[in-house]
Scaffold this active site. Structure first.
Site, PDB file in Angstrom:
ATOM      1  N   LYS A 199      -9.709 -10.435   8.288  1.00 30.48           N
ATOM      2  CA  LYS A 199      -9.388  -9.337   9.208  1.00 30.48           C
ATOM      3  C   LYS A 199      -9.147  -8.053   8.418  1.00 30.48           C
ATOM      4  O   LYS A 199      -8.142  -7.889   7.757  1.00 30.48           O
ATOM      5  CB  LYS A 199      -8.148  -9.614  10.057  1.00 30.48           C
ATOM      6  CG  LYS A 199      -8.084  -8.574  11.199  1.00 30.48           C
ATOM      7  CD  LYS A 199      -6.722  -8.325  11.771  1.00 30.48           C
ATOM      8  CE  LYS A 199      -5.933  -7.216  11.141  1.00 30.48           C
ATOM      9  NZ  LYS A 199      -6.480  -5.858  11.245  1.00 30.48           N
ATOM     10  N   GLY A 252      -0.394  -6.102   2.221  1.00 35.39           N
ATOM     11  CA  GLY A 252       0.050  -5.028   3.106  1.00 35.39           C
ATOM     12  C   GLY A 252       1.528  -4.769   2.910  1.00 35.39           C
ATOM     13  O   GLY A 252       2.071  -4.988   1.824  1.00 35.39           O
ATOM     14  N   SER A 253       2.175  -4.340   3.977  1.00 35.00           N
ATOM     15  CA  SER A 253       3.578  -3.942   3.864  1.00 35.00           C
ATOM     16  C   SER A 253       4.499  -5.161   3.772  1.00 35.00           C
ATOM     17  O   SER A 253       4.175  -6.240   4.283  1.00 35.00           O
ATOM     18  CB  SER A 253       3.968  -3.100   5.079  1.00 35.00           C
ATOM     19  OG  SER A 253       3.800  -3.859   6.256  1.00 35.00           O
ATOM     20  N   THR A 254       5.637  -4.979   3.147  1.00 30.38           N
ATOM     21  CA  THR A 254       6.634  -6.047   3.024  1.00 30.38           C
ATOM     22  C   THR A 254       7.116  -6.473   4.409  1.00 30.38           C
ATOM     23  O   THR A 254       7.306  -7.660   4.681  1.00 30.38           O
ATOM     24  CB  THR A 254       7.796  -5.567   2.138  1.00 30.38           C
ATOM     25  OG1 THR A 254       7.266  -5.374   0.818  1.00 30.38           O
ATOM     26  CG2 THR A 254       8.930  -6.574   2.069  1.00 30.38           C
ATOM     27  N   GLU A 255       7.244  -5.479   5.282  1.00 28.23           N
ATOM     28  CA  GLU A 255       7.687  -5.755   6.649  1.00 28.23           C
ATOM     29  C   GLU A 255       6.743  -6.750   7.348  1.00 28.23           C
ATOM     30  O   GLU A 255       7.189  -7.759   7.909  1.00 28.23           O
ATOM     31  CB  GLU A 255       7.660  -4.405   7.367  1.00 28.23           C
ATOM     32  CG  GLU A 255       8.279  -4.339   8.691  1.00 28.23           C
ATOM     33  CD  GLU A 255       7.933  -2.985   9.336  1.00 28.23           C
ATOM     34  OE1 GLU A 255       7.488  -2.051   8.638  1.00 28.23           O
ATOM     35  OE2 GLU A 255       8.091  -2.896  10.564  1.00 28.23           O
ATOM     36  N   GLY A 257       4.543  -8.626   5.877  1.00 31.22           N
ATOM     37  CA  GLY A 257       4.520  -9.841   5.055  1.00 31.22           C
ATOM     38  C   GLY A 257       5.570 -10.845   5.537  1.00 31.22           C
ATOM     39  O   GLY A 257       5.312 -12.059   5.587  1.00 31.22           O
ATOM     40  N   GLU A 274       0.823 -10.246  -1.028  1.00 32.98           N
ATOM     41  CA  GLU A 274       0.830  -9.139  -1.999  1.00 32.98           C
ATOM     42  C   GLU A 274       1.312  -7.926  -1.226  1.00 32.98           C
ATOM     43  O   GLU A 274       0.616  -7.424  -0.353  1.00 32.98           O
ATOM     44  CB  GLU A 274      -0.592  -8.958  -2.560  1.00 32.98           C
ATOM     45  CG  GLU A 274      -0.591  -8.190  -3.854  1.00 32.98           C
ATOM     46  CD  GLU A 274      -0.796  -6.709  -3.623  1.00 32.98           C
ATOM     47  OE1 GLU A 274       0.235  -6.002  -3.537  1.00 32.98           O
ATOM     48  OE2 GLU A 274      -1.938  -6.272  -3.521  1.00 32.98           O
ATOM     49  N   CYS A 308      -0.506   0.214  -3.848  1.00 36.92           N
ATOM     50  CA  CYS A 308       0.714  -0.598  -3.826  1.00 36.92           C
ATOM     51  C   CYS A 308       1.421  -0.563  -5.176  1.00 36.92           C
ATOM     52  O   CYS A 308       2.639  -0.632  -5.233  1.00 36.92           O
ATOM     53  CB  CYS A 308       0.397  -2.019  -3.405  1.00 36.92           C
ATOM     54  SG  CYS A 308      -0.999  -2.712  -4.269  1.00 36.92           S
ATOM     55  N   GLU A 406       8.978   2.719  -0.109  1.00 41.79           N
ATOM     56  CA  GLU A 406       7.585   2.951  -0.472  1.00 41.79           C
ATOM     57  C   GLU A 406       7.034   4.080   0.409  1.00 41.79           C
ATOM     58  O   GLU A 406       6.970   3.952   1.628  1.00 41.79           O
ATOM     59  CB  GLU A 406       6.778   1.667  -0.247  1.00 41.79           C
ATOM     60  CG  GLU A 406       5.339   1.808  -0.702  1.00 41.79           C
ATOM     61  CD  GLU A 406       4.560   0.500  -0.625  1.00 41.79           C
ATOM     62  OE1 GLU A 406       4.622  -0.169   0.420  1.00 41.79           O
ATOM     63  OE2 GLU A 406       3.890   0.167  -1.620  1.00 41.79           O
TER      64      GLU A 406
END
Ligand code: NAP
Ligand code: MG
Length: 502
Positions: A199, A252-255, A257, A274, A308, A406
């Site tokens: 995706k 992508g973002s930690t959120e 993730g 990641e 990143c 970030e």
């Protein structure tokens, strides 16, 4: 129903006839079961050129129903073993063929990447597209080098391991390096014998879709690679939750993730993440200061800072702080910002209005907290497009919002430090741990600091080098699992122990 986009206008300045033809060939579809199909819902969404805010193409909005069908196909393809039990030499040849096709279409892919993402054409041409081809080529070599082990055993036993593919892999990628991220995900998964459902990010689906066409041209068996464009909630979340997907790989973002990890609990998928970073880039007075300035500039302004592992916290020893930040600011000011299709442009627009607003919000927050925008600090002065001026903040404390969160934009936060211990302490004082750099001519200090930094990648006297042969991934909340190099094989294989009584 959205209006048909005017490609001539949205893609003005693009020269590659194949890129234009791709854009003009009608709404982009999903790659499911070896065919291009519209979303079952019939819905589409727009992908924009962030340099002029015009619509480049309409793209199928896949959701749960499309993911379900893709998973059924993928399962069948995997269990039938047309790919997983294909001889390794043959898999190598397919991956090499994909690499060659990317090379043959490099100019076209570079223009599509720049149109869709806004990154400068020089970066698309010199980094993204060749990097994607090299990743396929590198993993082509691994298909023939995936070994099990023979274990020590009693004479009456024969004990060995097989390293086998995991199965159906869902792969969710961001918009900052669209084709390169697709290659980091697809190539190792295929080398190990898995089948994949990719995706792409909603902002930048085009090069992944063109890659899908090239993969069909390379002749891979049906449903080994399927591509579902769409939104995070919808296509993305359906992949993360799906009970018949064996592994999910996410960048992508930690959120998000964290959401992926939660969703994976349903069937205990294998997960690799990641995520974001707030990487410290540490400059000691004994460094080659010119090289450090240039490296720090690239570290934060490359790809408009939407990287990143960007060197977003620039730590400079107090005695040289003013001088160094002066030079870095001058260099930032000298960057040509503008039309990303112009080969002389160094910085294009940010990827989207959302990202533009986010970054401007951080510029405001930085000023409110008392940091000084020595250069930049505002949106670009272009009439259209999501431009932000390259910005260097001085007088930053590591506790400020601009040093903790970030930003994912062209914003350097320059922070002074006293000595080596202080640099390491402040550098590690973050929830992230993706990357770090140290600039010094003292070889002992370089390696001592490299060991002390809690980050998945450390650069010494350089910034941003990433090579498919070497691992990439995060400490702390920057994720887990290592992509690239031989480490990616761990992510896409599982071990079977076999005992035989002789
Ligand atoms: P994001 O939301 O994490 O997007 C990454 C990918 O995840 C996209 O394909 C996205 O789809 C998908 N996604 C979103 N929500 C999902 C969900 N609930 N379930 C499954 N998949 C989901 O990142 P973003 O919103 O594009 O950017 C926001 C911030 O993330 C940036 O400002 C930056 O700080 C950080 N970021 C980090 C990286 C990195 O490489 N570490 C890359 C990009 C962004 P859609 O595109 O459709 O939303
Ligand atoms: Mg776009």
């Amino acid at each position: 129903m959205a209006a048909t986009p005017s490609v001539e206008s949205a893609a003005r300045g693009a020269k590659n006839p194949s890129a234009l033809q791709f854009l003009k060939s009608g709404p982009k579809k999903l790659l499911i079961g070896g065919k291009w199909v519209p979303a079952k819902s019939g819905k589409t969404f727009e992908t924009l050129n962030p340099a002029n805010e015009e619509v480049l193409a309409l793209v199928a909005e896949g959701d749960k129903a499309d993911v379900d069908e893709a998973v059924r196909n993928a399962r069948k393809a995997f269990e039938e073993g047309k790919w997983s039990t294909m001889g390794p030499h043959q898999r190598t040849r397919f991956l090499l063929k994909i690499a060659d096709l990317i090379d043959q279409h490099a100019d076209e892919l570079a223009e599509l990447e720049t149109l869709d993402n806004g990154k400068s054409i020089s970066e698309s041409r010199n980094m993204d597209i060749p990097g994607a081809a090299e990743t396929f080529r590198y993993y082509a070599g691994w298909a023939t080098k995936i070994y099990g082990e023979t274990n020590p055993s009693d004479p009456g036993m024969f004990s060995y391991t097989l390293r086998e593919p995991i199965g159906v892999c869902g792969q969710i990628i961001p918009w900052n390096f669209p084709l390169m991220m697709a290659s980091w995900k697809i190539a190792p998964a295929l080398a190990c014998g898995n089948v994949v459902i990719l995706k792409p990010a909603e902002q930048t689906p085009l090069t992944a879709l063109r890659l899908g066409e090239l993969i069909l041209e390379a002749g891979l068996p049906e449903s080994v690679v399927q591509i579902i464009t769409g939104f995070g909630p919808g296509a993305g979340s359906s992949i993360a939750e799906h009970p018949d997907i064996d592994k999910v790989a996410f960048t992508g973002s930690t959120e998000v993730g964290k959401l992926i990890l939660k969703a994976s609990a349903g069937n205990l998928k294998h997960v690799s993440l990641e995520l974001g970073g707030k990487s410290p880039n540490i400059i000691f007075p004994d460094a080659d200061v010119q090289a450090a300035t240039f490296g720090s500039m690239l570290g934060i302004f490359m790809n408009q800072g939407q990287v990143c592992c960007a060197g977003s916290r620039v730590f400079v020893q107090e005695s040289m702080y003013d001088q160094f930040t002066d030079s870095l600011s001058k260099m930032a000011q000298g960057l040509t910002v503008g039309n990303p299709l112009d080969p002389n442009t160094r910085m294009g627009p940010l990827v989207s209005k959302e990202q533009h607003d986010r970054v401007l919000g951080y510029l405001k927050a930085g000023k409110e907290e008392g940091a000084n925008a020595k250069v930049g600090g505002a949106a670009g002065n272009q009439e259209r497009g999501y431009f932000v001026q390259p910005t260097v903040f001085t007088g930053v404390k590591n506790s400020m919002k601009i040093a903790r969160e970030e930003i994912f934009g062209p914003v350097a936060s320059a922070i002074p430090f006293k000595d080596e211990n202080d640099a390491v302490f402040q550098g590690n004082d973050t929830t992230y741990g993706l990357a770090a750099a140290v600039w010094t001519r003292d070889i002992s200090r370089a390696h001592k600091v490299a060991r002390a930094l809690k980050a998945g990648t450390v650069w010494i006297n350089t910034y941003g080098m990433v090579d498919p042969v070497a691992s990439f991934g995060g400490y702390k909340q920057s994720g887990f699992g290592r992509e690239l190099g031989k480490h990616s094989l761990e992510l896409y294989t599982q071990i079977k122990q076999v005992y035989t009584k002789l």
